[in-house]
Design a protein around this motif. Structure first.
Motif, PDB file in Angstrom:
ATOM      1  N   ARG A   1      27.205 -27.837 -21.830  1.00 28.61           N
ATOM      2  CA  ARG A   1      28.175 -27.772 -20.724  1.00 28.61           C
ATOM      3  C   ARG A   1      27.801 -28.728 -19.596  1.00 28.61           C
ATOM      4  N   VAL A   2      26.522 -28.781 -19.276  1.00 26.10           N
ATOM      5  CA  VAL A   2      26.072 -29.650 -18.175  1.00 26.10           C
ATOM      6  C   VAL A   2      26.226 -31.115 -18.550  1.00 26.10           C
ATOM      7  N   TRP A   3      25.694 -31.503 -19.706  1.00 25.44           N
ATOM      8  CA  TRP A   3      25.760 -32.903 -20.125  1.00 25.44           C
ATOM      9  C   TRP A   3      27.180 -33.325 -20.481  1.00 25.44           C
ATOM     10  N   GLY A   4      28.026 -32.367 -20.828  1.00 22.68           N
ATOM     11  CA  GLY A   4      29.411 -32.693 -21.151  1.00 22.68           C
ATOM     12  C   GLY A   4      30.295 -32.862 -19.932  1.00 22.68           C
ATOM     13  N   SER A   5      29.732 -32.632 -18.737  1.00 22.13           N
ATOM     14  CA  SER A   5      30.501 -32.767 -17.493  1.00 22.13           C
ATOM     15  C   SER A   5      30.183 -34.092 -16.814  1.00 22.13           C
ATOM     16  N   SER A   6      31.151 -34.587 -16.041  1.00 16.16           N
ATOM     17  CA  SER A   6      30.920 -35.835 -15.307  1.00 16.16           C
ATOM     18  C   SER A   6      29.824 -35.657 -14.267  1.00 16.16           C
ATOM     19  N   GLN A   7      29.726 -34.436 -13.679  1.00 13.39           N
ATOM     20  CA  GLN A   7      28.676 -34.176 -12.690  1.00 13.39           C
ATOM     21  C   GLN A   7      27.291 -34.274 -13.321  1.00 13.39           C
ATOM     22  N   GLY A   8      27.164 -33.799 -14.566  1.00 13.88           N
ATOM     23  CA  GLY A   8      25.874 -33.873 -15.244  1.00 13.88           C
ATOM     24  C   GLY A   8      25.432 -35.299 -15.483  1.00 13.88           C
ATOM     25  N   VAL A   9      26.361 -36.137 -15.926  1.00 16.12           N
ATOM     26  CA  VAL A   9      26.047 -37.552 -16.148  1.00 16.12           C
ATOM     27  C   VAL A   9      25.703 -38.225 -14.824  1.00 16.12           C
ATOM     28  N   ASP A  10      26.464 -37.927 -13.769  1.00 23.03           N
ATOM     29  CA  ASP A  10      26.189 -38.498 -12.448  1.00 23.03           C
ATOM     30  C   ASP A  10      24.786 -38.144 -11.973  1.00 23.03           C
ATOM     31  N   SER A  11      24.372 -36.894 -12.223  1.00 26.13           N
ATOM     32  CA  SER A  11      23.048 -36.451 -11.785  1.00 26.13           C
ATOM     33  C   SER A  11      21.944 -37.241 -12.479  1.00 26.13           C
ATOM     34  N   ILE A  12      22.107 -37.475 -13.771  1.00 23.36           N
ATOM     35  CA  ILE A  12      21.104 -38.248 -14.498  1.00 23.36           C
ATOM     36  C   ILE A  12      21.068 -39.690 -13.996  1.00 23.36           C
ATOM     37  N   LEU A  13      22.241 -40.259 -13.759  1.00 28.29           N
ATOM     38  CA  LEU A  13      22.308 -41.630 -13.247  1.00 28.29           C
ATOM     39  C   LEU A  13      21.630 -41.749 -11.883  1.00 28.29           C
ATOM     40  N   LYS A  14      21.869 -40.764 -11.023  1.00 36.08           N
ATOM     41  CA  LYS A  14      21.245 -40.778  -9.693  1.00 36.08           C
ATOM     42  C   LYS A  14      19.732 -40.656  -9.811  1.00 36.08           C
ATOM     43  N   TYR A  15      19.275 -39.814 -10.749  1.00 32.45           N
ATOM     44  CA  TYR A  15      17.836 -39.653 -10.959  1.00 32.45           C
ATOM     45  C   TYR A  15      17.216 -40.963 -11.426  1.00 32.45           C
ATOM     46  N   LEU A  16      17.857 -41.625 -12.396  1.00 29.28           N
ATOM     47  CA  LEU A  16      17.331 -42.891 -12.893  1.00 29.28           C
ATOM     48  C   LEU A  16      17.339 -43.965 -11.809  1.00 29.28           C
ATOM     49  N   GLN A  17      18.408 -43.987 -11.000  1.00 31.75           N
ATOM     50  CA  GLN A  17      18.472 -44.966  -9.919  1.00 31.75           C
ATOM     51  C   GLN A  17      17.378 -44.731  -8.885  1.00 31.75           C
ATOM     52  N   LYS A  18      17.093 -43.468  -8.618  1.00 26.72           N
ATOM     53  CA  LYS A  18      16.020 -43.124  -7.676  1.00 26.72           C
ATOM     54  C   LYS A  18      14.675 -43.611  -8.207  1.00 26.72           C
ATOM     55  N   LYS A  19      14.447 -43.447  -9.525  1.00 25.38           N
ATOM     56  CA  LYS A  19      13.201 -43.913 -10.104  1.00 25.38           C
ATOM     57  C   LYS A  19      13.075 -45.433 -10.000  1.00 25.38           C
ATOM     58  N   ILE A  20      14.211 -46.133 -10.157  1.00 22.34           N
ATOM     59  CA  ILE A  20      14.194 -47.597  -9.999  1.00 22.34           C
ATOM     60  C   ILE A  20      13.828 -47.957  -8.568  1.00 22.34           C
ATOM     61  N   ASP A  21      14.446 -47.284  -7.618  1.00 24.07           N
ATOM     62  CA  ASP A  21      14.189 -47.583  -6.206  1.00 24.07           C
ATOM     63  C   ASP A  21      12.751 -47.297  -5.827  1.00 24.07           C
ATOM     64  N   GLU A  22      12.200 -46.200  -6.358  1.00 24.36           N
ATOM     65  CA  GLU A  22      10.810 -45.844  -6.051  1.00 24.36           C
ATOM     66  C   GLU A  22       9.869 -46.885  -6.609  1.00 24.36           C
ATOM     67  N   PHE A  23      10.238 -47.420  -7.795  1.00 23.73           N
ATOM     68  CA  PHE A  23       9.387 -48.423  -8.431  1.00 23.73           C
ATOM     69  C   PHE A  23       9.392 -49.718  -7.620  1.00 23.73           C
TER      70      PHE A  23
END
Length: 312
Positions: free
Chosen positions: A290-312
């Protein structure tokens, strides 16, 4: 969305890429010794080649009385888990379940134990066909976790470094967990838009109490090895300088025990909870769909990955 996923993935990959003539009796003896050394090296090389051919993301060593499975991922960073790694783990455990191994020792190559799910792999597929891929991914995790729940021989884990997400939540499904004092443990699910996995919604509250479990599952509190031991997630903390040696001493003591006794003892401890664990695994994987099948779930993962890029 697709463009953002592609850009985020490419950026993260770039960041990670920036952050593997003889004579006389004496001469004849030397020749024989050198040939013996060469033969041993050749046999070792053949074994390594066969292992590499069979497992890309694992190193599997059949030892006297036990099977040693080490995470050493080539298809992901930081020993993280994607479907390829999980399928190899299931294959190695199935082999160990069927052979004369008395137990399995699970550890990792390098300074990191396991960083959980490989979100770079996952986000690529979620942005292609969110609903279909979310179901496929959750089912892969369900099967992987059930392998641990249903494994009849003892599983001993040597945690050499950070254990994050699925790398930490799988530990209560094993039987003994020894940790390097430098290791740490974290399940920051809400940070990257995920619900608990590997039955952590059931095992963590049972092990450490509801309040401490919620600190880990909801707020992502990081535990040191000593804290994890005090809360029951880890059996014992060992000194970093002699960690591997101490683990092997303990393993060799265990494999002197009768194999039937080991299996029956595990069954007495585990079987009463097996159905509850399988049900928890099922519930958690339905939630992941349910979480991964929602647009909010995908957005959350994208934001997490972007944060990791910024931290790096």
């Amino acid at each position: 969305m697709e463009a953002l996923a592609a850009n985020g993935t490419d950026s993260l990959q770039r960041a990670v890429a920036g952050v593997t003539a003889v004579s006389g009796v004496a001469g004849k003896r030397r020749f024989e010794e050198q040939r013996s050394v060469f033969d041993k090296r050749l046999r070792f090389s053949v074994r390594q080649t066969e292992s590499a051919y069979r497992y890309r993301d694992l190193v599997v060593k059949k030892q006297d009385g036990f099977t040693h499975i080490l995470l050493s991922t080539k298809s992901s960073e930081n020993n993280s888990l994607n479907p390829d790694v999980m399928k190899e783990m299931q294959s190695a455990m199935a082999t160990a379940a069927a052979d004369d191994s008395k137990l399995v020792l699970l550890s990792a190559v390098g300074s990191i134990f396991c960083f959980g799910l490989d979100f770079i792999y996952f986000i690529r597929r979620l942005t292609d066909d969110r609903k279909k891929e979310s179901i496929k991914m959750a089912e892969t995790i369900r099967t992987f976790v059930n392998t641990f729940i249903q494994f009849k021989k003892p599983i001993i884990v040597a945690v050499n470094g950070p254990a994050v997400g699925l790398g930490a939540s799988i530990l209560p499904l094993c039987d003994v967990v020894w940790a390097n004092e430098k290791a740490w443990f974290q399940t920051p699910y809400t940070t990257y838009g995920q619900t608990p996995d590997a039955c952590a919604s059931l095992t963590f509250p049972r092990i450490m109490g509801v309040a401490s479990a919620n600190e880990m599952l909801l707020s992502g509190r990081k535990l040191t090895a000593q804290e994890a031991c005090a809360k029951g997630l880890v059996s014992q903390v060992l000194w970093p300088g002699t960690f591997t040696q101490e683990v092997m001493v303990r393993i060799r003591e265990l494999v002197t025990c009768n194999s039937v006794v080991l299996r029956e003892s595990k069954a007495l401890v585990r079987n009463a909870n097996r159905a509850a664990l399988e049900q928890a695994n099922e519930r958690e994987c339905e939630a992941l769909k349910r979480v991964w099948g929602s647009s909010q779930g995908v957005d959350s993962i994208l934001k997490y990955l972007q944060k990791k890029i910024d931290e790096f």
